[in-house]
Design a protein around this motif. Structure first.
Motif, PDB file in Angstrom:
ATOM      1  N   PHE A  58       3.505  -7.521  -4.957  1.00  0.00           N
ATOM      2  CA  PHE A  58       4.440  -6.410  -4.550  1.00  0.00           C
ATOM      3  C   PHE A  58       5.933  -7.150  -4.016  1.00  0.00           C
ATOM      4  O   PHE A  58       6.542  -6.431  -3.386  1.00  0.00           O
ATOM      5  N   VAL A  63       5.002   2.264  -8.943  1.00  0.00           N
ATOM      6  CA  VAL A  63       3.837   1.953  -7.950  1.00  0.00           C
ATOM      7  C   VAL A  63       4.054   0.640  -7.254  1.00  0.00           C
ATOM      8  O   VAL A  63       3.845   0.550  -5.929  1.00  0.00           O
ATOM      9  N   PHE A  64       4.481  -0.368  -7.941  1.00  0.00           N
ATOM     10  CA  PHE A  64       5.016  -1.820  -7.238  1.00  0.00           C
ATOM     11  C   PHE A  64       6.192  -1.568  -6.109  1.00  0.00           C
ATOM     12  O   PHE A  64       6.015  -2.155  -5.133  1.00  0.00           O
ATOM     13  N   SER A 114       4.497  -2.312   6.935  1.00  0.00           N
ATOM     14  CA  SER A 114       3.369  -2.862   7.769  1.00  0.00           C
ATOM     15  C   SER A 114       3.804  -4.130   8.524  1.00  0.00           C
ATOM     16  O   SER A 114       3.259  -4.473   9.597  1.00  0.00           O
ATOM     17  N   GLU A 152       6.304   1.000  -4.519  1.00  0.00           N
ATOM     18  CA  GLU A 152       5.847   1.903  -3.249  1.00  0.00           C
ATOM     19  C   GLU A 152       4.982   0.727  -2.688  1.00  0.00           C
ATOM     20  O   GLU A 152       4.926   0.892  -1.361  1.00  0.00           O
ATOM     21  N   GLY A 153       4.262  -0.152  -3.404  1.00  0.00           N
ATOM     22  CA  GLY A 153       3.670  -1.259  -2.618  1.00  0.00           C
ATOM     23  C   GLY A 153       4.585  -2.151  -1.818  1.00  0.00           C
ATOM     24  O   GLY A 153       4.139  -2.544  -0.675  1.00  0.00           O
ATOM     25  N   ALA A 154       5.725  -2.382  -2.351  1.00  0.00           N
ATOM     26  CA  ALA A 154       6.644  -3.176  -1.574  1.00  0.00           C
ATOM     27  C   ALA A 154       7.100  -2.617  -0.438  1.00  0.00           C
ATOM     28  O   ALA A 154       7.274  -3.022   0.650  1.00  0.00           O
ATOM     29  N   ARG A 155       7.331  -1.304  -0.383  1.00  0.00           N
ATOM     30  CA  ARG A 155       7.840  -0.479   0.605  1.00  0.00           C
ATOM     31  C   ARG A 155       6.747  -0.358   1.821  1.00  0.00           C
ATOM     32  O   ARG A 155       6.892  -0.598   2.735  1.00  0.00           O
ATOM     33  N   LEU A 156       5.450  -0.161   1.293  1.00  0.00           N
ATOM     34  CA  LEU A 156       4.422  -0.206   2.401  1.00  0.00           C
ATOM     35  C   LEU A 156       4.232  -1.451   2.832  1.00  0.00           C
ATOM     36  O   LEU A 156       3.921  -1.572   4.162  1.00  0.00           O
ATOM     37  N   ARG A 157       4.142  -2.520   2.256  1.00  0.00           N
ATOM     38  CA  ARG A 157       4.037  -4.093   2.608  1.00  0.00           C
ATOM     39  C   ARG A 157       5.148  -4.327   3.761  1.00  0.00           C
ATOM     40  O   ARG A 157       4.899  -4.677   4.740  1.00  0.00           O
ATOM     41  N   ASP A 209       1.796 -12.631  -3.530  1.00  0.00           N
ATOM     42  CA  ASP A 209       2.714 -11.737  -3.493  1.00  0.00           C
ATOM     43  C   ASP A 209       3.162 -11.035  -4.584  1.00  0.00           C
ATOM     44  O   ASP A 209       4.239 -10.768  -4.783  1.00  0.00           O
TER      45      ASP A 209
END
Length: 188
Positions: free
Chosen positions: A112, A173-174, A184, A176-181, A110
């Protein structure tokens, strides 16, 4: 015609196959060792500096040869060195502690995690603090202890400033990765 596997011939690849788990394990071990070394040093080195003043007579020598002037080191300088050493080593230990927590989230799959964004921002702030502290310390020593060292220039802050900016960008970047996760997970 089939070619035999190299392992059946006793030939092994020169480097072992490194997976994400083993790399994170090595990173975790390195961060743990660095954290504890810096933590112990943050206690021992300032204590040794103060003990040197209490049990000995540290001196500053100006000049060389027979014309050298030997001056006992004042308490203010001893305490300044002890506090500076503690601050530098403790902040460096904090950086490795935060990296250890980020690697722990990587090891469980995990990376992100939302807390990693805050941890990266804290690492950037700590790195900026250490960099500025060292620069100010060098400036003050160059200013008040003539001939000890040359004064640092503002150009000495360029590379560390880029490092802080890179850390902050990686934090975003992290984020944004957490937001995308999160998005999803909501769509499934």
């Amino acid at each position: 015609m089939r070619f035999p596997k190299t392992t059946s011939l006793g030939i092994r690849p020169p480097l072992p196959h490194l997976s994400l788990v083993s790399i994170s394990g090595v990173a975790s071990a390195a961060c743990t060792v660095a954290f504890w070394v810096l933590t112990v040093a943050a206690v021992i080195i300032p204590s040794a500096v103060v003990a040197l003043k209490v049990f000995g007579t540290p001196v500053v020598t100006a000049g060389s040869g027979e014309e050298a002037i030997v001056i006992p080191l004042p308490w203010a300088y001893v305490l300044l060195v002890a506090v500076a050493a503690f601050a530098y080593l403790a902040t460096s230990a904090l950086i490795f502690r935060l990296l250890l927590r980020i690697v722990a989230t990587l090891r469980v799959g995990d990376p992100f995690h939302p807390l990693n964004v805050r941890r990266l921002h804290q690492i950037g702030a700590a790195f900026a603090t250490v960099t500025l502290g060292v620069w100010v310390g060098q400036f003050l020593v160059a200013r008040f202890v003539r001939g000890a060292m040359s004064a640092p220039s503002l150009f000495d802050l360029i590379t560390p400033s880029f490092a802080v900016v890179i850390i902050v960008v990686i934090a975003e970047v992290f984020r944004e990765g957490a937001r995308l996760r999160r998005e999803s997970e909501l769509t499934i």
